[in-house]
Design a protein around this motif. Structure first.
Motif, PDB file in Angstrom:
ATOM      1  N   ARG A 102       0.805  -0.988   0.041  1.00 18.48           N
ATOM      2  CA  ARG A 102      -0.132  -0.198  -0.111  1.00 18.48           C
ATOM      3  C   ARG A 102       0.823   1.233   0.080  1.00 18.48           C
ATOM      4  O   ARG A 102       0.290   2.320  -0.304  1.00 18.48           O
ATOM      5  CB  ARG A 102      -0.927   0.059   1.195  1.00 18.48           C
ATOM      6  CG  ARG A 102      -1.850  -1.124   1.329  1.00 18.48           C
ATOM      7  CD  ARG A 102      -3.104  -1.061   0.197  1.00 18.48           C
ATOM      8  NE  ARG A 102      -3.536   0.243   0.345  1.00 18.48           N
ATOM      9  CZ  ARG A 102      -4.414   0.509   1.217  1.00 18.48           C
ATOM     10  NH1 ARG A 102      -5.030  -0.509   1.693  1.00 18.48           N
ATOM     11  NH2 ARG A 102      -5.123   1.748   1.136  1.00 18.48           N
ATOM     12  N   SER A 103       2.116   1.079   0.522  1.00 23.32           N
ATOM     13  CA  SER A 103       2.932   2.280   0.686  1.00 23.32           C
ATOM     14  C   SER A 103       4.400   1.992   0.573  1.00 23.32           C
ATOM     15  O   SER A 103       4.764   1.019   0.660  1.00 23.32           O
ATOM     16  CB  SER A 103       2.931   2.900   1.940  1.00 23.32           C
ATOM     17  OG  SER A 103       3.060   1.958   3.088  1.00 23.32           O
ATOM     18  N   ALA A 104       4.999   3.145  -0.015  1.00 18.91           N
ATOM     19  CA  ALA A 104       6.764   2.912  -0.061  1.00 18.91           C
ATOM     20  C   ALA A 104       7.284   4.431  -0.057  1.00 18.91           C
ATOM     21  O   ALA A 104       6.719   5.277  -0.215  1.00 18.91           O
ATOM     22  CB  ALA A 104       6.787   2.230  -1.466  1.00 18.91           C
ATOM     23  N   ALA A 105       8.551   4.257   0.313  1.00 18.18           N
ATOM     24  CA  ALA A 105       9.370   5.639   0.526  1.00 18.18           C
ATOM     25  C   ALA A 105      10.757   5.153   0.577  1.00 18.18           C
ATOM     26  O   ALA A 105      11.490   4.170   1.040  1.00 18.18           O
ATOM     27  CB  ALA A 105       9.090   6.159   1.790  1.00 18.18           C
ATOM     28  N   PHE A 106      11.548   6.244  -0.212  1.00 18.81           N
ATOM     29  CA  PHE A 106      13.044   5.803  -0.340  1.00 18.81           C
ATOM     30  C   PHE A 106      13.520   6.455   0.823  1.00 18.81           C
ATOM     31  O   PHE A 106      13.276   7.573   1.219  1.00 18.81           O
ATOM     32  CB  PHE A 106      13.576   6.352  -1.804  1.00 18.81           C
ATOM     33  CG  PHE A 106      13.667   5.434  -2.769  1.00 18.81           C
ATOM     34  CD1 PHE A 106      14.697   4.365  -2.855  1.00 18.81           C
ATOM     35  CD2 PHE A 106      12.633   5.489  -3.649  1.00 18.81           C
ATOM     36  CE1 PHE A 106      14.617   3.630  -4.059  1.00 18.81           C
ATOM     37  CE2 PHE A 106      12.755   4.438  -4.766  1.00 18.81           C
ATOM     38  CZ  PHE A 106      13.785   3.509  -4.856  1.00 18.81           C
ATOM     39  N   SER A 107      14.777   6.102   1.453  1.00 20.76           N
ATOM     40  CA  SER A 107      15.505   7.078   2.384  1.00 20.76           C
ATOM     41  C   SER A 107      15.881   8.047   1.485  1.00 20.76           C
ATOM     42  O   SER A 107      16.109   8.101   0.321  1.00 20.76           O
ATOM     43  CB  SER A 107      16.669   6.190   3.099  1.00 20.76           C
ATOM     44  OG  SER A 107      17.559   5.554   2.169  1.00 20.76           O
ATOM     45  N   ILE A 143      -0.319  -0.618   6.531  1.00 24.27           N
ATOM     46  CA  ILE A 143       0.125   0.305   6.699  1.00 24.27           C
ATOM     47  C   ILE A 143      -0.023   1.157   5.242  1.00 24.27           C
ATOM     48  O   ILE A 143       0.580   0.857   4.221  1.00 24.27           O
ATOM     49  CB  ILE A 143       1.718   0.158   6.965  1.00 24.27           C
ATOM     50  CG1 ILE A 143       1.776  -0.548   7.932  1.00 24.27           C
ATOM     51  CG2 ILE A 143       2.524   1.175   6.857  1.00 24.27           C
ATOM     52  CD1 ILE A 143       3.133  -1.512   8.185  1.00 24.27           C
ATOM     53  N   VAL A 144      -0.719   2.228   5.163  1.00 18.54           N
ATOM     54  CA  VAL A 144      -0.984   2.869   4.079  1.00 18.54           C
ATOM     55  C   VAL A 144      -0.391   4.082   3.863  1.00 18.54           C
ATOM     56  O   VAL A 144      -0.656   4.892   2.844  1.00 18.54           O
ATOM     57  CB  VAL A 144      -2.570   3.374   4.105  1.00 18.54           C
ATOM     58  CG1 VAL A 144      -3.398   2.236   4.396  1.00 18.54           C
ATOM     59  CG2 VAL A 144      -3.013   4.282   5.474  1.00 18.54           C
ATOM     60  N   ALA A 145       0.712   4.475   4.536  1.00 20.64           N
ATOM     61  CA  ALA A 145       1.334   5.672   4.469  1.00 20.64           C
ATOM     62  C   ALA A 145       2.750   5.583   4.973  1.00 20.64           C
ATOM     63  O   ALA A 145       2.588   5.114   6.129  1.00 20.64           O
ATOM     64  CB  ALA A 145       0.567   6.969   5.004  1.00 20.64           C
ATOM     65  N   LEU A 146       3.748   5.899   4.316  1.00 21.81           N
ATOM     66  CA  LEU A 146       5.065   5.910   4.920  1.00 21.81           C
ATOM     67  C   LEU A 146       5.833   7.238   4.511  1.00 21.81           C
ATOM     68  O   LEU A 146       5.775   7.880   3.489  1.00 21.81           O
ATOM     69  CB  LEU A 146       5.888   4.743   4.201  1.00 21.81           C
ATOM     70  CG  LEU A 146       5.558   3.277   4.852  1.00 21.81           C
ATOM     71  CD1 LEU A 146       6.428   2.428   4.083  1.00 21.81           C
ATOM     72  CD2 LEU A 146       5.890   3.189   6.457  1.00 21.81           C
ATOM     73  N   SER A 147       6.816   7.820   5.374  1.00 22.12           N
ATOM     74  CA  SER A 147       7.773   8.908   5.008  1.00 22.12           C
ATOM     75  C   SER A 147       8.850   8.949   5.781  1.00 22.12           C
ATOM     76  O   SER A 147       8.947   8.767   7.168  1.00 22.12           O
ATOM     77  CB  SER A 147       6.778  10.172   5.333  1.00 22.12           C
ATOM     78  OG  SER A 147       7.658  11.179   5.016  1.00 22.12           O
ATOM     79  N   TYR A 148      10.066   8.829   4.985  1.00 20.44           N
ATOM     80  CA  TYR A 148      11.456   9.058   5.683  1.00 20.44           C
ATOM     81  C   TYR A 148      11.694  10.542   6.387  1.00 20.44           C
ATOM     82  O   TYR A 148      11.187  11.398   5.610  1.00 20.44           O
ATOM     83  CB  TYR A 148      12.503   8.723   4.983  1.00 20.44           C
ATOM     84  CG  TYR A 148      12.908   6.974   4.975  1.00 20.44           C
ATOM     85  CD1 TYR A 148      13.859   6.600   5.989  1.00 20.44           C
ATOM     86  CD2 TYR A 148      12.546   6.185   4.106  1.00 20.44           C
ATOM     87  CE1 TYR A 148      14.042   5.356   5.933  1.00 20.44           C
ATOM     88  CE2 TYR A 148      12.685   4.998   3.994  1.00 20.44           C
ATOM     89  CZ  TYR A 148      13.667   4.615   5.040  1.00 20.44           C
ATOM     90  OH  TYR A 148      14.119   3.304   5.174  1.00 20.44           O
ATOM     91  N   SER A 149      12.330  10.713   7.152  1.00 23.11           N
ATOM     92  CA  SER A 149      12.647  12.100   7.943  1.00 23.11           C
ATOM     93  C   SER A 149      13.614  12.508   6.943  1.00 23.11           C
ATOM     94  O   SER A 149      14.335  11.628   6.331  1.00 23.11           O
ATOM     95  CB  SER A 149      12.927  11.979   9.241  1.00 23.11           C
ATOM     96  OG  SER A 149      14.271  11.163   9.358  1.00 23.11           O
ATOM     97  N   PRO A 150      13.944  13.916   6.567  1.00 26.94           N
ATOM     98  CA  PRO A 150      14.972  14.295   5.873  1.00 26.94           C
ATOM     99  C   PRO A 150      16.244  13.935   6.045  1.00 26.94           C
ATOM    100  O   PRO A 150      17.043  13.836   4.938  1.00 26.94           O
ATOM    101  CB  PRO A 150      14.851  15.900   5.877  1.00 26.94           C
ATOM    102  CG  PRO A 150      14.021  16.138   7.000  1.00 26.94           C
ATOM    103  CD  PRO A 150      13.210  14.794   7.364  1.00 26.94           C
ATOM    104  N   ASN A 151      16.748  13.525   7.289  1.00 26.24           N
ATOM    105  CA  ASN A 151      17.945  13.074   7.429  1.00 26.24           C
ATOM    106  C   ASN A 151      18.012  11.373   7.659  1.00 26.24           C
ATOM    107  O   ASN A 151      19.264  11.092   7.701  1.00 26.24           O
ATOM    108  CB  ASN A 151      18.195  13.668   9.065  1.00 26.24           C
ATOM    109  CG  ASN A 151      17.534  13.222  10.112  1.00 26.24           C
ATOM    110  OD1 ASN A 151      16.691  12.482   9.869  1.00 26.24           O
ATOM    111  ND2 ASN A 151      17.957  13.645  11.293  1.00 26.24           N
TER     112      ASN A 151
END
Length: 512
Positions: A102-107, A143-151
């Motif tokens: 459902r969700s994905a994010a790159f570091s 888990i429908v949303a993911l976000s890495y912190s900018p660091n």
């Protein structure tokens, strides 16, 4: 604020996700028609190699790697596929989930990719080896949303149970969580900027603190803003403000690269652009005919892409009708989108003591050297940029008039300008969120009103005691007069004041 550029109707199913490539030239979309497609951001024309086929069911998410070489997509078929953006060919399939992705994010460094599934499983992969690095379990919920912190130190997840959870993706630990929505957190995203500071302790050791802003949206029709604080591994999340205006669930939120704006897409078929300085709606567009499922800013902040269940992708140009606010002869101009505190001070006839207007060209040059941008000193001198001119600069002027083409350099200059003005106009560097919006003083007993904002108890009680039934911040009717103690905010204020007092004592001691 939003001018239409193109309407793209290439998909035969819902547009579930859209994103810009890091160079801003391409827009990728993920759709219910089982495909991923690529379009030119300038005109909406589909590239020759598109569509990208390989998934067997709905494609729910797509995201570019930070270097722009890889596009990742996740589908209800339980697969995460990696595509080359140069050839538009599949270059790998990551470990299959037992349920839909459902969700994905790159570091931020692009080394890792996180993917969340319908079964509450969060997997972190090493992109280079295509192997799983961590497998985490949240709850028996999507888990429908993911976000890495900018660091890259933190990973935020939003779930179908209404929870926001913060993770240490490297240690594989759940750090903290909070209930953000009664039903579902449909979207969450970190602001692209954060602050860090190092404080020396009495025992000679040092304490590192990171502060972030996180935005979320869900079934309660609101956008919520959160302060995330990470102190030596101890992480807390504190509700900051609630942005109300949508009449349907909020499915997607996205910050502009300079953090001046936040876009949100909703089940009410509208896209709203919020000014993050004033935390108010700038404009609302209702051109989509069904739910707006996804919104994305371009890397330079001048473009916005939106996708919907009406099977269309819309591309917009973000236009600021007045890039610099009007200024009197006695007071230098303020940057549009600046803190609400400056506006409220002005409305009350209070002129902040801002010494920057008296800066000479030499002072500006010295400031550039201090922030590590010595290479632009001569350019600023050639254009006679003194303190007054410095406060009037915006992103377009930096690019067009001063020839500063790198987005990172422009953002660094604008952030530094905002910090200068903020430190000169607020209470000796006290963060804006620690000040009562009514009294403009540091809160001692903060309470949360029904509008979602925090106030000093005595100030909001006096406001209500005058018979006022509207919010001091939004001017909208208050749902009720009930007040809730904001203990977390009080703790943060007391901690900040304690550190500030200690620093002042040390400075006084050094001077004597």
């Amino acid at each position: 604020m939003l001018q239409p550029v193109a309407v793209v109707s290439a998909h035969k199913g819902d547009v579930n996700c859209c994103c810009f490539s890091p160079n801003g030239k391409l827009i990728a979309t993920a759709s219910g028609d089982h495909t991923v497609r690529l379009f030119e951001s300038s005109n909406g024309r589909e590239v020759d190699q598109s569509p990208l086929r390989g998934h067997q069911f709905y494609v729910n998410v797509c995201v570019f790697s930070p270097d722009g070489r890889i596009l990742a997509s996740g589908s209800t078929d339980g697969k995460v596929k990696l595509w080359s953006t140069e050839t538009c060919k599949e270059i790998g399939t990551l470990d299959v989930h037992i349920s839909g992705v459902r969700s994905a994010a790159f570091s931020a460094d692009g080394y890792h990719l996180a993917a969340g599934s319908s079964a509450g499983v969060l997997k972190v992969y090493k992109v280079s080896s295509r192997r799983m690095y961590r497998s985490l379990f949240a709850k028996e919920t999507s888990i429908v949303a993911l976000s890495y912190s900018p660091n890259g130190f933190l990973l935020a997840s939003g779930s179908g149970s209404g929870e926001i959870r913060l993770w240490d993706p490297y240690a594989g630990l759940s750090l903290t969580s909070t209930e953000a929505d009664d039903l579902c957190v449909s979207t969450c995203v970190f602001s692209p900027h954060h602050t860090s500071n190092v404080e020396q302790q009495e025992d000679g050791t040092y304490k590192l603190t990171h502060r972030f802003v996180l935005a979320s949206g869900g079934q309660d029709h609101t956008v919520k803003l959160w302060n995330v604080v990470n102190i030596e591994g101890e992480t807390s999340i504190l509700h900051w403000q609630t942005l109300s205006g949508h009449s349907g669930p909020v499915y997607s939120v996205c910050f502009s690269p300079d953090r001046l704006y936040l876009a949100s897409g909703s089940g009410d078929k509208t896209v709203t652009l919020w000014d993050m300085g004033y935390r108010t709606a700038v404009c609302t567009m209702g051109d989509h005919t069904r739910y707006v499922t996804t919104v994305a800013f371009s890397p330079n902040g001048k473009g916005l892409a939106t996708g919907s269940n009406d099977k269309t992708l819309r591309i917009w140009k973000v236009v600021d009708p007045s890039s610099v606010a009007a200024a009197s002869e006695e007071e230098p101009a303020l940057i549009v989108g600046e803190c609400r505190m400056a506006k409220l001070l002005s409305e009350r006839g209070i002129k902040p003591k801002c010494p920057l207007g008296g800066w000479s060209v030499d002072d500006v040059g010295e400031w550039l050297r201090k922030i590590g941008l010595r290479e632009f000193e001569q350019t600023f001198r050639d254009n006679a940029i003194d303190g007054t001119e410095l406060l009037g600069l915006d992103a377009q002027m930096l690019a067009d008039d001063l020839g500063i083409t790198a987005l990172g350099h422009r953002n660094k200059i604008l952030r530094a300008i905002r910090e200068l003005y903020s430190s000169a106009t607020t209470n000796n560097g006290v963060p804006e969120e620690f000040l009562c919006p009514i009294s403009m003083e540091v809160m001692q007993d903060p309470v949360i009103a029904s509008d979602g904002y925090s106030y000093e108890r005595s100030s909001i009680l006096a406001w209500l005691g005058e018979g006022k039934q509207t919010s001091p911040m939004t001017n909208l009717p208050l749902a009720s007069s009930s007040l809730t103690s904001n203990r977390q905010l009080k703790m943060l204020i007391e901690r900040h004041l304690s550190v500030s007092n200690q620093q002042q004592k040390e400075q006084t001691s050094d001077e004597t």
